[in-house]
Design an enzyme around this catalytic site. Sequence first.
Site, PDB file in Angstrom:
ATOM      1  N   ASP A 151       0.822  -1.208   0.000  1.00  0.00           N
ATOM      2  CA  ASP A 151       0.000   0.000   0.000  1.00  0.00           C
ATOM      3  C   ASP A 151       0.855   1.258   0.000  1.00  0.00           C
ATOM      4  O   ASP A 151       2.031   1.237   0.363  1.00  0.00           O
ATOM      5  CB  ASP A 151      -0.949   0.011   1.197  1.00  0.00           C
ATOM      6  CG  ASP A 151      -0.226   0.087   2.540  1.00  0.00           C
ATOM      7  OD1 ASP A 151       0.772  -0.638   2.711  1.00  0.00           O
ATOM      8  OD2 ASP A 151      -0.670   0.867   3.414  1.00  0.00           O
ATOM      9  N   ASP A 204       7.928   4.124  -1.354  1.00  0.00           N
ATOM     10  CA  ASP A 204       7.533   3.602  -0.053  1.00  0.00           C
ATOM     11  C   ASP A 204       6.210   2.859  -0.236  1.00  0.00           C
ATOM     12  O   ASP A 204       5.162   3.467  -0.239  1.00  0.00           O
ATOM     13  CB  ASP A 204       7.386   4.763   0.944  1.00  0.00           C
ATOM     14  CG  ASP A 204       6.924   4.326   2.309  1.00  0.00           C
ATOM     15  OD1 ASP A 204       6.985   3.120   2.610  1.00  0.00           O
ATOM     16  OD2 ASP A 204       6.474   5.194   3.078  1.00  0.00           O
ATOM     17  N   GLU A 241       0.054  -1.292   5.638  1.00  0.00           N
ATOM     18  CA  GLU A 241       1.108  -0.898   6.577  1.00  0.00           C
ATOM     19  C   GLU A 241       1.007   0.585   6.920  1.00  0.00           C
ATOM     20  O   GLU A 241       1.252   0.989   8.062  1.00  0.00           O
ATOM     21  CB  GLU A 241       2.479  -1.210   5.984  1.00  0.00           C
ATOM     22  CG  GLU A 241       3.650  -1.044   6.951  1.00  0.00           C
ATOM     23  CD  GLU A 241       4.315   0.319   6.908  1.00  0.00           C
ATOM     24  OE1 GLU A 241       5.263   0.548   7.678  1.00  0.00           O
ATOM     25  OE2 GLU A 241       3.875   1.184   6.109  1.00  0.00           O
TER      26      GLU A 241
END
Length: 424
Positions: A90, A151, A185
């Site tokens: 995610d 990320d 996360e």
Amino acid sequence: MTSFKKSDLNFSVVERFFRYVIVDTQSDSSSLTHPSTPKQKNLGKILVNELLEIGVTDAHIDQFGYVYATIPANTTRPNVPIICFCSHMDTSPDCSGLDVKPIIHENYQGQDLILPDDATQILRMAEHPDLKNQIGNDIITASGTTLLGADNKAGVAEIMDACYHWMNHPEIKHGTIKILFTPDEEIGRGVDKVDIEKLGAYAAYTIDGESAGTMENETFSADGLKLTINGISAHPGFAKGKMQSAIKIAGAIVASLPHQLSPEGTSGKQGFVHPVAIEGNVEQAIVEFIVRDFDDNLLVQHAGVIKQTTETILSNYPNATYTIEVNAQYRNMKQVLNEHPAIVDNAMEAIKRAGMEPRLRSIRGGTDGSRLSFMGLPCPNIFAGEHAFHGKQEWVSVQDMQKAVETILHLGEVWEGASPNPPR
């Protein structure tokens, strides 16, 4: 010591990364489903198909959006510990991840990088000091209207490229390796539904860190705090001496918190309290905080500052009341990792073998590894090369991603050559 050279590797990490970042996988903290957004499964299905194509026969995605896979051992050494590599699929809810357009800025020479779809988005070395280490490298950014998704799709791509090399280079020796890709996360639910028994691993490594050569063995400990203010409502035309507005009380509490205990007033190993949401009306207002510190005792003290500030403000509102609810979120993984030094030491050795000087760091945040460590799977965090995450100026370099792939492969070799069954 090692059975491969960088020149032996035909990296696919950039091509994979470009495929993954165009898939919108933004998570949603307001959702009650697992995963919080169904679109995260779209990337999970792509990863499963790619793993199956390279011969990883047990790759699958479960009902909660977790991707599991096993790289079979190719060593004759007995009892090599099973290790796991983990990244999250995610992206942050803080910035759009829809229609990401990744761009490579080749042979970076220190110049400002102006993102083409929004010329106000400029990467300057003064504001991104890690760019000083990227001269001559190739920098990947988004186009200026979205985050990039490094990320943690950089970590996903790096693990996937390592899987490709494990399956195509039998000379790279390793024990059984488990792969885990998680949803959610970014909203703190990354391991809520993970199956630890299915992994069956001795140790794990998240690939979700920043600068090349760095490794994080320490995170914040984290609590969530909910402050409820119960005020006194009255008709505003007749409120004199009666109304005690919960909204104004909540505002006064937030404004009175010490600057030196705020995110914008702290750095390094200093903790903070941070109001993240306020809602309510005259009769009741709710303020939600996150509370962070590396020391659990200081975490308790920081919550005490909120309580003391609330009581000081409420002394001016004798008929108003409050309640505080504190919920543990995650704890500093160093508490667990200190008991198993080989897990960190082996990763430091892998970074060295990849040609870098390893550096241990503390992260002012948390990773899936924070919670995995306390679920019985010790899990430090290795660099993925991602920078300026959660914003439109997010970036990563091609060369740092390749170094991460090398590190992962070397780490498999380090464990394969280590003493079997280190104490736990």
